[in-house]
Design a protein around this motif. Structure first.
Motif, PDB file in Angstrom:
ATOM      1  N   MET A 289       0.831  -1.196   0.000  1.00 13.88           N
ATOM      2  CA  MET A 289       0.000   0.000   0.000  1.00 13.88           C
ATOM      3  C   MET A 289       0.873   1.257   0.000  1.00 13.88           C
ATOM      4  O   MET A 289       0.635   2.180  -0.747  1.00 13.88           O
ATOM      5  N   LEU A 290       1.877   1.286   0.862  1.00 17.04           N
ATOM      6  CA  LEU A 290       2.724   2.463   0.950  1.00 17.04           C
ATOM      7  C   LEU A 290       3.514   2.663  -0.333  1.00 17.04           C
ATOM      8  O   LEU A 290       3.642   3.794  -0.817  1.00 17.04           O
ATOM      9  N   SER A 291       4.016   1.594  -0.904  1.00 13.55           N
ATOM     10  CA  SER A 291       4.818   1.724  -2.119  1.00 13.55           C
ATOM     11  C   SER A 291       3.982   2.179  -3.307  1.00 13.55           C
ATOM     12  O   SER A 291       4.503   2.816  -4.224  1.00 13.55           O
ATOM     13  N   GLU A 292       2.692   1.888  -3.292  1.00 10.43           N
ATOM     14  CA  GLU A 292       1.814   2.312  -4.395  1.00 10.43           C
ATOM     15  C   GLU A 292       1.563   3.816  -4.372  1.00 10.43           C
ATOM     16  O   GLU A 292       1.371   4.437  -5.406  1.00 10.43           O
ATOM     17  N   HIS A 293       1.558   4.399  -3.196  1.00  8.57           N
ATOM     18  CA  HIS A 293       1.220   5.821  -3.051  1.00  8.57           C
ATOM     19  C   HIS A 293       2.412   6.647  -2.587  1.00  8.57           C
ATOM     20  O   HIS A 293       2.243   7.746  -2.043  1.00  8.57           O
ATOM     21  N   PHE A 294       3.610   6.138  -2.801  1.00  4.87           N
ATOM     22  CA  PHE A 294       4.801   6.822  -2.307  1.00  4.87           C
ATOM     23  C   PHE A 294       4.961   8.206  -2.927  1.00  4.87           C
ATOM     24  O   PHE A 294       5.293   9.170  -2.234  1.00  4.87           O
TER      25      PHE A 294
END
Length: 71
Positions: A1-6
């Motif tokens: 999730m975090l890597s998708e919206h970094f």
């Protein structure tokens, strides 16, 4: 999730950091104007320039949001 919206998180963090920087600059300018006994016209001119700088930053962000593809 975090890597998708970094990228979004990074952009928002940078915008908030710059907004905080503008606030700190405004507080510093207020302190200098108060302690330096600057005339009223000079105070208005300084605050006008500071406001225009902030407005330019906000306008740049809005223009980028509309012109950059993929947002």
């Amino acid at each position: 999730m975090l890597s998708e919206h970094f990228e979004l998180i990074e952009t928002l963090g940078m915008n908030f950091a710059i907004a905080i920087l503008f606030i700190l600059i405004g507080l510093a300018i207020h302190d200098v104007l108060k302690s330096g006994n600057v005339p009223k016209f000079g105070r208005w001119f300084v605050w006008l320039v500071l406001f225009l700088g902030c407005a330019g930053f906000i306008a740049k962000g809005i223009i980028q949001a509309f012109l950059e593809p993929g947002l």
